[in-house]
Write an enzyme that holds these catalytic residues in place. Structure first.
Site, PDB file in Angstrom:
ATOM      1  N   GLY A 214       0.852  -1.192   0.000  1.00 54.34           N
ATOM      2  CA  GLY A 214       0.000   0.000   0.000  1.00 54.34           C
ATOM      3  C   GLY A 214       0.886   1.239   0.000  1.00 54.34           C
ATOM      4  O   GLY A 214       2.047   1.190  -0.403  1.00 54.34           O
ATOM      5  N   ILE A 215       0.316   2.339   0.455  1.00 54.96           N
ATOM      6  CA  ILE A 215       1.135   3.550   0.536  1.00 54.96           C
ATOM      7  C   ILE A 215       1.239   3.977   1.998  1.00 54.96           C
ATOM      8  O   ILE A 215       0.490   3.492   2.831  1.00 54.96           O
ATOM      9  CB  ILE A 215       0.561   4.695  -0.323  1.00 54.96           C
ATOM     10  N   GLY A 216       2.168   4.884   2.288  1.00 53.50           N
ATOM     11  CA  GLY A 216       2.322   5.356   3.659  1.00 53.50           C
ATOM     12  C   GLY A 216       3.604   4.845   4.256  1.00 53.50           C
ATOM     13  O   GLY A 216       4.426   4.228   3.587  1.00 53.50           O
ATOM     14  N   ILE A 218       4.313   2.522   6.557  1.00 50.24           N
ATOM     15  CA  ILE A 218       4.604   1.095   6.793  1.00 50.24           C
ATOM     16  C   ILE A 218       5.140   0.427   5.523  1.00 50.24           C
ATOM     17  O   ILE A 218       6.196  -0.210   5.572  1.00 50.24           O
ATOM     18  CB  ILE A 218       3.402   0.369   7.432  1.00 50.24           C
ATOM     19  N   GLU A 237      -2.025  -2.189  -6.379  1.00 50.44           N
ATOM     20  CA  GLU A 237      -2.981  -1.198  -6.905  1.00 50.44           C
ATOM     21  C   GLU A 237      -2.354   0.187  -6.966  1.00 50.44           C
ATOM     22  O   GLU A 237      -2.578   0.948  -7.896  1.00 50.44           O
ATOM     23  CB  GLU A 237      -4.241  -1.180  -6.044  1.00 50.44           C
ATOM     24  N   GLY A 335      -8.165  -1.586  -1.778  1.00 51.97           N
ATOM     25  CA  GLY A 335      -7.900  -2.923  -2.317  1.00 51.97           C
ATOM     26  C   GLY A 335      -7.507  -3.920  -1.246  1.00 51.97           C
ATOM     27  O   GLY A 335      -6.967  -4.984  -1.564  1.00 51.97           O
TER      28      GLY A 335
HETATM   29  N1  COA Z   1      -8.991   4.169  17.291  1.00 55.88           N
HETATM   30  C1  COA Z   1      -8.967   5.518  17.185  1.00 55.88           C
HETATM   31  N2  COA Z   1      -8.087   6.194  16.412  1.00 55.88           N
HETATM   32  C2  COA Z   1      -7.187   5.455  15.766  1.00 55.88           C
HETATM   33  C3  COA Z   1      -7.142   4.058  15.824  1.00 55.88           C
HETATM   34  C4  COA Z   1      -8.088   3.414  16.637  1.00 55.88           C
HETATM   35  N3  COA Z   1      -8.099   2.095  16.760  1.00 55.88           N
HETATM   36  N4  COA Z   1      -6.138   3.615  15.056  1.00 55.88           N
HETATM   37  C5  COA Z   1      -5.557   4.680  14.522  1.00 55.88           C
HETATM   38  N5  COA Z   1      -6.186   5.794  14.953  1.00 55.88           N
HETATM   39  C6  COA Z   1      -5.835   7.165  14.626  1.00 55.88           C
HETATM   40  C7  COA Z   1      -4.337   7.384  14.712  1.00 55.88           C
HETATM   41  O1  COA Z   1      -3.914   7.706  16.036  1.00 55.88           O
HETATM   42  C8  COA Z   1      -4.161   8.535  13.758  1.00 55.88           C
HETATM   43  O2  COA Z   1      -4.624   9.727  14.358  1.00 55.88           O
HETATM   44  P1  COA Z   1      -3.572  10.818  14.923  1.00 55.88           P
HETATM   45  O3  COA Z   1      -2.739  11.178  13.717  1.00 55.88           O
HETATM   46  O4  COA Z   1      -4.463  11.879  15.423  1.00 55.88           O
HETATM   47  O5  COA Z   1      -2.798  10.095  15.983  1.00 55.88           O
HETATM   48  C9  COA Z   1      -5.158   8.227  12.667  1.00 55.88           C
HETATM   49  O6  COA Z   1      -6.149   7.400  13.260  1.00 55.88           O
HETATM   50  C10 COA Z   1      -4.531   7.511  11.482  1.00 55.88           C
HETATM   51  O7  COA Z   1      -3.917   6.323  11.903  1.00 55.88           O
HETATM   52  P2  COA Z   1      -2.631   5.748  11.149  1.00 55.88           P
HETATM   53  O8  COA Z   1      -2.454   4.357  11.552  1.00 55.88           O
HETATM   54  O9  COA Z   1      -1.498   6.698  11.328  1.00 55.88           O
HETATM   55  O10 COA Z   1      -3.114   5.823   9.648  1.00 55.88           O
HETATM   56  P3  COA Z   1      -2.307   5.593   8.310  1.00 55.88           P
HETATM   57  O11 COA Z   1      -2.221   6.882   7.631  1.00 55.88           O
HETATM   58  O12 COA Z   1      -1.044   4.806   8.526  1.00 55.88           O
HETATM   59  O13 COA Z   1      -3.334   4.683   7.508  1.00 55.88           O
HETATM   60  C11 COA Z   1      -5.071   3.036   7.397  1.00 55.88           C
HETATM   61  C12 COA Z   1      -3.735   3.426   8.024  1.00 55.88           C
HETATM   62  C13 COA Z   1      -5.460   1.690   7.954  1.00 55.88           C
HETATM   63  C14 COA Z   1      -6.137   4.070   7.727  1.00 55.88           C
HETATM   64  C15 COA Z   1      -4.858   2.956   5.848  1.00 55.88           C
HETATM   65  O14 COA Z   1      -3.867   2.027   5.548  1.00 55.88           O
HETATM   66  C16 COA Z   1      -6.146   2.556   5.136  1.00 55.88           C
HETATM   67  O15 COA Z   1      -6.974   3.393   4.878  1.00 55.88           O
HETATM   68  N6  COA Z   1      -6.313   1.244   4.838  1.00 55.88           N
HETATM   69  C17 COA Z   1      -7.491   0.733   4.161  1.00 55.88           C
HETATM   70  C18 COA Z   1      -7.321   0.716   2.668  1.00 55.88           C
HETATM   71  C19 COA Z   1      -6.227  -0.205   2.227  1.00 55.88           C
HETATM   72  O16 COA Z   1      -5.685  -1.001   2.975  1.00 55.88           O
HETATM   73  N7  COA Z   1      -5.914  -0.120   0.941  1.00 55.88           N
HETATM   74  C20 COA Z   1      -4.970  -0.990   0.301  1.00 55.88           C
HETATM   75  C21 COA Z   1      -3.652  -0.398   0.041  1.00 55.88           C
HETATM   76  S1  COA Z   1      -3.631   1.176  -0.801  1.00 55.88           S
END
Ligand code: COA
Length: 470
Positions: A214-216, A218, A237, A335
């Site tokens: 994915g992106i980001g 991790i 994707e 995805g």
């Molecule tokens: N409860 C409340 N808040 C939460 C939480 C939880 N269980 N888990 C994370 N958060 C908060 C984090 O603290 C952060 O907020 P902050 O910046 O105020 O601290 C925010 O939510 C984002 O969390 P983070 O883990 O940093 O997000 P990310 O930018 O690394 O994205 C996903 C992680 C899961 C949101 C992202 O990967 C996603 O949208 N995945 C679904 C789509 C996907 O997997 N697509 C395929 C690949 S492109």
């Protein structure tokens, strides 16, 4: 007619092109890295000329103008991916949200949303009269097959990509030439925790595996740990900048792929100029529509497919929440399930869900006894195999409910383990660990309790005492 004459006959200003949008129309616009900002600006500037036009958008990297109060009655937004720009509007009911697996989105847009107008961004035509959808082929290219009106912003900054990414100038209604640099997503610095997650994920990746990233931060942390691997493949994707160095170094060479042999396959590229320059005119990178790239059956045709995706919460049974926080839509499934399933079906494939063990600056655990009320399960427990945090790897497939819960407790942040141990006992009516096993964890748990703050520390002390009394 010669293609140059066709092109010239369709070349108009943005203001002229948008006159083809009628009141009550549904309009689909290109995804973030191919968002036709130049034409959107003209629509926003002339908003009073439009009535009840619904915009469908997957993801924007800028502000979402369609949900500004003055747009009411003129434009409304139906988005397919929540982001900073529209999360609040979705929660307030000021913006619609449509949920779907990414591989189904071309079909959802064509057959359920049914837009009359498509607005996209493309590269200038080549010497044969073909423009390229460049960084964003995904669902965007397909809209030109069925929308009655297709308006393209022609932008010299849009890379020309290979794969199923081109269309002839005769397939468009209007062209608007506006050159502007593409929006960029730059790498963020990888934290120590993310680096540990990257190391744990990389331990599950073998030479010759085909990756979805994915992106980001991790995925970038995983990329940073792949330098000792050989002959990796890439079928994803979306990718960001993290993969470019590995591609240039030949660590990712797609040599062992069964489909698109020798080539990287993407639906979209969402990085900085570094990534866009790499994919530009590069025959080793193919961009294809997302109903091909993300189709689990297509994904599974590559052996040893490994998907790596992130999430927000996992419960003790292994249910994964990635796109909602309680009742609030945070992102979208994207995805994730497509690739978890495709990787599971692939011979030798593996799916990985990777996340930091805590959220909100360490104040809450992402591994919880029950998912937050209102949240939607993104990836069902039966699909999930490896869950990775900075504390290790929990392998869930084939495990009993108790084994799953125990494996997940062991990769939870130590300060939250007492709470999960108590909840495990409530659920299964027995202790998860023997006294000896527990003793091994106690020092670690105690150390982290002392590091915690105020109210949280008191709660943790209470939980700690309870498990000592067990
Ligand atoms: N409860 C409340 N808040 C939460 C939480 C939880 N269980 N888990 C994370 N958060 C908060 C984090 O603290 C952060 O907020 P902050 O910046 O105020 O601290 C925010 O939510 C984002 O969390 P983070 O883990 O940093 O997000 P990310 O930018 O690394 O994205 C996903 C992680 C899961 C949101 C992202 O990967 C996603 O949208 N995945 C679904 C789509 C996907 O997997 N697509 C395929 C690949 S492109």
């Amino acid at each position: 007619m010669d293609w140059k004459e066709i092109y010239k006959s369709k070349l108009v200003t943005a203001e002229e092109a948008i006159k083809a949008i009628h009141n009550g129309d549904k309009v689909v616009v290109g995804l973030a890295c191919g968002e036709p900002f130049g034409i959107e600006r003209a629509m926003v500037e002339n908003y009073q000329s439009f009535k009840d036009v619904q915009i469908t958008s997957m993801l924007t990297l800028g502000d979402s103008p369609w949900i500004k109060p003055e747009m009411k009655g003129h434009f409304s937004l139906n988005c397919l991916f929540a982001s900073q720009s529209n999360r609040r509007a979705i929660s307030n009911g000021d913006c619609e949200f449509t949920t779907s697996h990414f591989y189904e989105i071309p079909d959802i847009i064509k057959n359920y949303i049914c837009p009359r107008v498509s607005i996209v961004m493309v590269s200038p035509p080549d010497e044969h009269g073909y423009v390229s959808f460049g960084t964003s082929v995904d669902f965007t290219r397909g809209t030109t097959d069925y929308c009655e009106v297709v308006i393209a912003q022609v932008n010299k900054y849009m890379p020309r990509t290979f794969g199923n990414s081109i269309k002839h100038v005769r397939d468009f209604t209007y062209f608007v030439e506006i050159d502007e640099p593409l929006p960029e997503v730059k790498d963020v610095e990888i934290s120590d925790i993310e680096m540990k997650i990257g190391i744990n994920c990389a331990s599950l990746i073998k030479d010759g595996d085909c990756l979805q990233l994915g992106i980001g931060s991790i995925p970038n942390a995983v990329c940073a740990q792949l330098w000792d691997k050989k002959d990796l493949g890439l079928h994803s994707e979306l990718v960001g900048d993290g993969v470019v160095d590995l591609l240039e170094a030949g660590i990712i060479n797609n040599k062992r792929k069964q489909t698109n042999h020798g080539r990287t396959v993407l639906g979209a590229a969402l990085g900085s100029k570094k990534l866009n320059d790499y994919i530009n005119n590069n025959p080793s990178v193919e961009l294809h529509p997302i109903d091909y790239v993300n189709n689990p059956t297509e994904i599974s045709k590559n052996d040893n497919m490994v998907s790596i995706n992130s999430c927000l919460q996992v419960d003790l049974l292994g249910q994964v929440v990635s796109d909602t926080v309680g009742l609030n839509q945070f992102s979208a499934v994207g995805g994730q399930v497509d690739f978890v399933r495709g990787a599971t079906m692939s011979r030798g494939g593996r799916s990985i869900i990777a996340m930091p063990s805590t959220a909100k600056k360490g104040l809450i655990s992402r591994i919880v006894p029950l998912i937050t009320e209102g949240s939607a399960v993104t990836t069902p427990r039966n699909d999930v195999n490896f869950v990775v945090t900075e504390y290790g790897i929990a392998q869930l497939k084939g495990k009993t409910l108790k084994e799953r819960a125990r494996a997940l407790i062991l990769i939870t942040h130590p300060k939250f383990r007492p709470h999960l141990i108590i909840e495990y006992k409530k659920r299964f009516n027995e202790d998860p660990f023997t006294k000896e096993e527990l003793k091994e964890q106690l020092d670690d748990i105690k150390k982290h309790i002392d590091e915690s703050v105020g109210e949280l520390r008191e709660k943790l002390h209470e939980d700690f005492k309870k498990i000592l009394n067990h």
